[in-house]
Design a protein around this motif. Structure first.
Motif, mmCIF file in Angstrom:
data_model
loop_
_atom_site.group_PDB
_atom_site.id
_atom_site.type_symbol
_atom_site.label_atom_id
_atom_site.label_comp_id
_atom_site.label_asym_id
_atom_site.label_seq_id
_atom_site.Cartn_x
_atom_site.Cartn_y
_atom_site.Cartn_z
ATOM 1 N N ALA A 79 1.871 -10.251 14.261
ATOM 2 C CA ALA A 79 2.523 -10.301 12.556
ATOM 3 C C ALA A 79 2.199 -9.275 11.401
ATOM 4 O O ALA A 79 2.222 -9.140 10.191
ATOM 5 C CB ALA A 79 1.759 -12.136 12.317
ATOM 6 N N SER A 80 0.483 -8.882 11.051
ATOM 7 C CA SER A 80 0.350 -8.385 11.108
ATOM 8 C C SER A 80 0.974 -6.989 10.509
ATOM 9 O O SER A 80 1.195 -6.590 9.176
ATOM 10 C CB SER A 80 -1.465 -7.982 11.170
ATOM 11 O OG SER A 80 -1.843 -6.988 10.366
ATOM 12 N N ALA A 81 1.305 -6.063 11.468
ATOM 13 C CA ALA A 81 1.696 -4.872 11.768
ATOM 14 C C ALA A 81 3.381 -5.137 10.142
ATOM 15 O O ALA A 81 3.453 -4.540 9.980
ATOM 16 C CB ALA A 81 2.111 -4.269 12.813
ATOM 17 N N ARG A 82 3.935 -6.039 11.191
ATOM 18 C CA ARG A 82 5.655 -6.393 11.126
ATOM 19 C C ARG A 82 5.083 -6.243 9.240
ATOM 20 O O ARG A 82 5.942 -5.981 9.382
ATOM 21 C CB ARG A 82 5.812 -7.465 11.989
ATOM 22 C CG ARG A 82 7.303 -7.677 11.507
ATOM 23 C CD ARG A 82 7.813 -9.045 12.342
ATOM 24 N NE ARG A 82 6.960 -10.226 12.564
ATOM 25 C CZ ARG A 82 6.582 -11.148 12.871
ATOM 26 N NH1 ARG A 82 6.311 -10.602 14.094
ATOM 27 N NH2 ARG A 82 5.181 -12.032 12.060
ATOM 28 N N ARG B 178 7.070 -5.690 4.408
ATOM 29 C CA ARG B 178 6.941 -5.730 3.076
ATOM 30 C C ARG B 178 7.232 -3.673 2.141
ATOM 31 O O ARG B 178 7.687 -3.854 1.133
ATOM 32 C CB ARG B 178 5.720 -5.225 2.730
ATOM 33 C CG ARG B 178 5.399 -6.405 0.905
ATOM 34 C CD ARG B 178 3.541 -6.928 1.345
ATOM 35 N NE ARG B 178 3.154 -7.019 1.853
ATOM 36 C CZ ARG B 178 2.050 -6.771 2.697
ATOM 37 N NH1 ARG B 178 1.258 -5.778 1.951
ATOM 38 N NH2 ARG B 178 1.532 -7.884 4.114
ATOM 39 N N ASP B 179 7.315 -2.955 2.967
ATOM 40 C CA ASP B 179 7.794 -1.984 2.713
ATOM 41 C C ASP B 179 8.516 -1.081 2.796
ATOM 42 O O ASP B 179 9.839 0.164 3.092
ATOM 43 C CB ASP B 179 6.890 -0.413 4.116
ATOM 44 C CG ASP B 179 6.259 0.320 3.545
ATOM 45 O OD1 ASP B 179 5.935 0.030 2.339
ATOM 46 O OD2 ASP B 179 6.127 1.467 3.916
ATOM 47 N N GLY B 180 9.856 -2.038 3.558
ATOM 48 C CA GLY B 180 11.172 -2.671 3.685
ATOM 49 C C GLY B 180 11.551 -2.158 4.674
ATOM 50 O O GLY B 180 13.574 -1.520 4.646
ATOM 51 N N HIS B 181 10.752 -2.308 5.667
ATOM 52 C CA HIS B 181 11.385 -1.487 6.804
ATOM 53 C C HIS B 181 11.807 -2.826 7.883
ATOM 54 O O HIS B 181 11.700 -3.880 7.796
ATOM 55 C CB HIS B 181 10.827 -1.059 7.898
ATOM 56 C CG HIS B 181 10.114 0.587 7.762
ATOM 57 N ND1 HIS B 181 10.807 1.800 7.390
ATOM 58 C CD2 HIS B 181 9.141 0.525 6.928
ATOM 59 C CE1 HIS B 181 10.392 2.313 6.349
ATOM 60 N NE2 HIS B 181 8.673 2.331 5.823
ATOM 61 N N THR B 182 12.761 -2.760 8.908
ATOM 62 C CA THR B 182 13.211 -4.144 10.069
ATOM 63 C C THR B 182 12.098 -3.896 11.522
ATOM 64 O O THR B 182 12.080 -2.856 11.707
ATOM 65 C CB THR B 182 15.081 -3.829 10.435
ATOM 66 O OG1 THR B 182 15.212 -3.961 8.911
ATOM 67 C CG2 THR B 182 14.752 -5.339 10.951
ATOM 68 N N VAL B 183 11.908 -4.755 11.651
ATOM 69 C CA VAL B 183 10.763 -4.611 13.171
ATOM 70 C C VAL B 183 11.333 -5.608 14.486
ATOM 71 O O VAL B 183 11.779 -6.659 13.486
ATOM 72 C CB VAL B 183 9.845 -4.924 12.977
ATOM 73 C CG1 VAL B 183 8.924 -4.381 14.159
ATOM 74 C CG2 VAL B 183 8.711 -4.312 11.604
ATOM 75 N N ARG B 184 11.791 -5.371 15.071
ATOM 76 C CA ARG B 184 12.363 -5.679 16.349
ATOM 77 C C ARG B 184 10.767 -6.129 17.387
ATOM 78 O O ARG B 184 10.535 -4.915 18.119
ATOM 79 C CB ARG B 184 13.286 -5.107 17.259
ATOM 80 C CG ARG B 184 13.425 -6.280 17.389
ATOM 81 C CD ARG B 184 15.063 -5.257 18.826
ATOM 82 N NE ARG B 184 14.745 -4.323 19.480
ATOM 83 C CZ ARG B 184 15.058 -3.081 19.357
ATOM 84 N NH1 ARG B 184 16.119 -2.701 18.411
ATOM 85 N NH2 ARG B 184 14.451 -1.998 20.301
ATOM 86 N N ALA C 246 -6.180 -3.202 11.080
ATOM 87 C CA ALA C 246 -5.468 -2.696 11.554
ATOM 88 C C ALA C 246 -3.990 -2.751 12.153
ATOM 89 O O ALA C 246 -3.720 -2.152 11.841
ATOM 90 C CB ALA C 246 -5.934 -3.777 13.688
ATOM 91 N N GLY C 247 -3.746 -4.184 11.241
ATOM 92 C CA GLY C 247 -1.709 -3.833 11.514
ATOM 93 C C GLY C 247 -1.709 -3.376 10.337
ATOM 94 O O GLY C 247 -0.511 -2.332 10.651
ATOM 95 N N THR C 248 -2.311 -2.649 9.053
ATOM 96 C CA THR C 248 -2.115 -1.865 8.077
ATOM 97 C C THR C 248 -2.199 0.046 9.074
ATOM 98 O O THR C 248 -1.291 0.162 8.765
ATOM 99 C CB THR C 248 -3.099 -1.872 6.992
ATOM 100 O OG1 THR C 248 -3.089 -2.948 6.585
ATOM 101 C CG2 THR C 248 -2.488 -0.771 5.967
#
Lengths: 238, 428
Positions: free
Chosen positions: A31-34, A39-45, A177-179
């Motif tokens: 969740a942290s990485a996503r 927030r940066d505008g990327h889509t994550v699967r 870590a997620g960042t």
């Protein structure tokens, strides 16, 4: 900002109980990485590999040397991942045996250059060096691009012994870590610059074929197995 | 299409009784199985080559020579012949000899063996497995197709003015297949020569087999031997059948659960789903093997492993009977009906002789003569001037045909283009 394709985040969680603190940590890291990426505008699967559910398949594959369909789809997901989160319980100084068994049936080269965030769980924080002592060398061997911050969660972390804002709270460490993973993934996916491709020794056969056996980042490509030959005319000196 | 059985003659205890056959029982049993295979109408019997316990197949041509004497129609083959550790000179001699004794009922499947330690037993180095397979096979072909060979390579002493005897029957070497499970290099080798490719898929999912076969087919076409669907493909397989499927499952399960090659891993249900192993009624076996062509295309040879997992001789014999009487007649009828006319059968001695004769006739050449064309003095090497002339000329014509085929292929055009580019660079 719109991406050409969603970024693939694959989470390996090898907790053995339900509910599992390992899975809880894996969820938080994912969740942290996503969050950072979105927030940066990327889509994550995001997809999860619950190693426990593949236990029998992993042992079967160890003995038969081929993966059944369910296990193969997990391996295929890893091959396409832009980033990986690997979380395991700590047993006897190290990762869980079933976690290592899973890694052992994944094709060599799958992790080469791939950003990997390491996490582990244990009864007390006294086991926390297991990450740097066992997990990190494993992924070093696999030529993964492990992010500097790893997260160890002990029972006391889930008991919130520290406040969320404290510098060493699970929340803070998870966020850091997620960042880091998010940044590594953007670099690996070529969205930001500076990716460093680990070199892979090209054996004679692959070098002679037209199709690239490895993708541009040095990771094993889908075609690798069938690129591993030398045309007969070359072998016979014709 | 050809159907048959193959055996590696492993001595495995029967898990239901603990009974272990003696070497003699196992060896004689293999011969009985081959004879029964012919009686029930199967086409091929192939025997493996292993040089370690628990196998008793160290001397394939002895076994096949004995089977040849006991049978009339059965095609004798190998599963596999170790092209890596056998001296190609000895392979050339042994199998040409077998051709003569068996009236041409011989072909071979080349392989690299399933165990690393076999290499040093025969003075070779496993790290050079592929290189050995390439060099040895190329020499083997020359020994069969050229009457007098001068040769020098990496892995054995040079040959000077050497003639392998006897010469292949009717001047036509046995057809060769190359067996490989995982190495594209071996599929490439098979394709290069226009030889057959045998994928022994008994422990592998069909999706893997499909990829290997597709790769071989593409390369076969690349080298100008025909279209991809005309490449010569063989598959392995294994089954256990009884009239009623529940009887088959009940009887075979203890064997599956304890066999060294299956046991203590996946369940029989998982394994039968993923691999060609089929346990059930003859109809279920038929259905399973009819579907193989959906994955690999029309193919030429299907061999079954029937004597494995410690099954008693009597049971394995019953399986051969069921295979020959209940399963293969249907598979043969259905698969032959589905195969388009332009897809060939697997080459046999007769078809290879006919093709050679047709090629000679088309070139206005005299028919092949098997008159003895060597000197008869002591320690003679080489052809006699009078007898050798025709053989030399016909060998040169064959070489020319091969060169024309290669030049007209995609591989030949690639080579020509590369050479033209290199020449162009040279002038700059």
């Amino acid at each position: 900002m719109s991406d050409v394709r969603p970024l693939g985040l694959v989470v390996i969680s090898s907790g053995l109980s339900v509910p599992s603190t390992t899975r809880m940590l894996a969820d938080r890291l994912a969740a942290s990485a996503r969050d950072v990426l979105e927030r940066d505008g990327h889509t994550v699967r995001t997809s999860f590999i619950e190693v426990k559910d593949l236990g029998h398949d992993i042992v079967d594959a160890t003995l038969t040397r081929f993966a059944g369909e369910r296990l193969q789809s997990a391996i295929d997901a890893l091959k396409a991942a832009d980033g990986v989160i690997a979380v395991t319980p700590t047993f006897n100084l190290s990762y869980a045996g079933v976690f290592k068994s899973f890694i052992d049936v994944v094709d060599p080269g799958t992790f080469t250059g791939v950003p990997v965030l390491l996490g582990a769980t244990g009864g007390t924080a006294r086991h926390s060096l297991a990450i740097d002592y066992a997990l990190r060398p494993l992924f070093g061997y696999l030529k993964a691009d492990t992010v500097p911050t790893s997260v160890f969660a002990a029972a006391e972390d889930f008991g919130a012994a520290t406040t969320a804002k404290a510098e060493d709270s699970l929340q803070e460490r998870t966020l850091r870590a997620g960042t880091e993973l998010a940044q590594y993934m953007l670099r690996f996916a070529g969205i930001t610059g500076g990716a460093v491709a680990p070199t892979r020794a090209r054996t004679g056969p692959a070098a002679a074929s037209a199709e690239p056996a490895v993708d541009q980042r040095g990771r094993a490509g889908a075609l690798e197995e069938f690129a591993d030959f030398v045309p007969m005319g070359t072998l016979l000196g014709r | 299409m050809q159907f048959g059985i193959f055996s590696v003659a492993d001595i495995t205890p029967d898990p239901t009784t603990g009974a272990v056959p003696t070497e003699r029982e196992r060896i004689r049993g293999v011969v009985e199985k081959a004879k029964l295979a012919e009686e029930v109408g199967l086409d091929v019997f192939a025997v493996g080559e292993h040089h370690n316990p628990p196998f008793v197949t160290s001397s394939p041509t002895t076994t096949l020579g004995f089977v040849a004497a006991k049978t009339e129609r059965l095609l004798l083959s190998t599963a596999t012949t170790l092209i890596t550790t056998n001296d190609p000179v000895k392979i050339a001699e042994d199998y040409a000899m077998l051709q003569h004794l068996a009236d041409g009922r011989v072909d071979l499947v080349m392989g690299r063996g399933n165990t690393g330690p076999v290499y040093p037993w025969f003075g070779q180095d496993i790290r050079q497995g592929i290189e050995l397979a390439v060099e040895n096979y190329h020499l083997l072909r020359r020994l069969w197709t050229e009457d007098v060979v001068d040769w020098e390579g990496e892995f054995r002493t040079p040959l000077q003015r050497f003639t392998s005897t006897p010469r292949p029957l009717d001047g036509v070497p046995p057809f060769v297949w190359h067996g490989s499970i995982r190495s594209p290099q071996i599929a490439e080798q098979a394709a290069y020569y226009g030889d057959g490719f045998f994928h022994n898929n008994i422990f592998w999912p069909i999706r893997h087999t499909k990829q290997m076969v597709e790769f071989y087919r593409q390369r076969f076409e690349h080298y100008g031997h025909g279209t991809a669907d005309q490449a010569i493909v063989g598959l392995g397989g294994q089954f256990f059948a009884r009239e009623r499927s529940q009887d088959a499952v009940r009887e075979f399960r203890p064997y599956f659960d304890n066999a060294p090659v299956y046991g203590h891993g996946p369940s029989m249900e998982d394994f039968t789903r993923e691999t060609p192993l089929t346990v059930g009624s003859p109809d279920q076996v038929i259905e399973r093997y009819l579907a193989m062509r959906d994955h690999v295309g029309d193919y030429q040879r299907q061999l079954f492993l029937v004597d494995h997992a410690g099954l008693p001789h009597k049971t394995a014999m019953e399986q051969i009977e069921i295979l020959g009487t209940k399963i293969v007649p249907v598979l043969r009828r259905e698969l032959d009906a589905l195969r388009p006319a332009h897809v060939p059968d697997a080459p046999t001695h007769a078809s290879l002789v006919a093709a050679r004769d047709a090629a000679l006739a088309a070139e206005g050449e005299q028919p092949y003569s098997d008159a003895y064309r060597f000197g008869t003095g002591d320690n003679w090497t080489g052809l006699t001037a009078e007898g050798g002339e025709q053989a030399r000329r016909q060998a040169a014509l064959r070489e020319l045909r091969e060169q024309r085929r290669l030049a007209g292929s995609a591989a030949g055009r690639e080579t020509a283009a590369r050479e033209a580019a290199e020449k162009g660079n040279g002038h700059e």
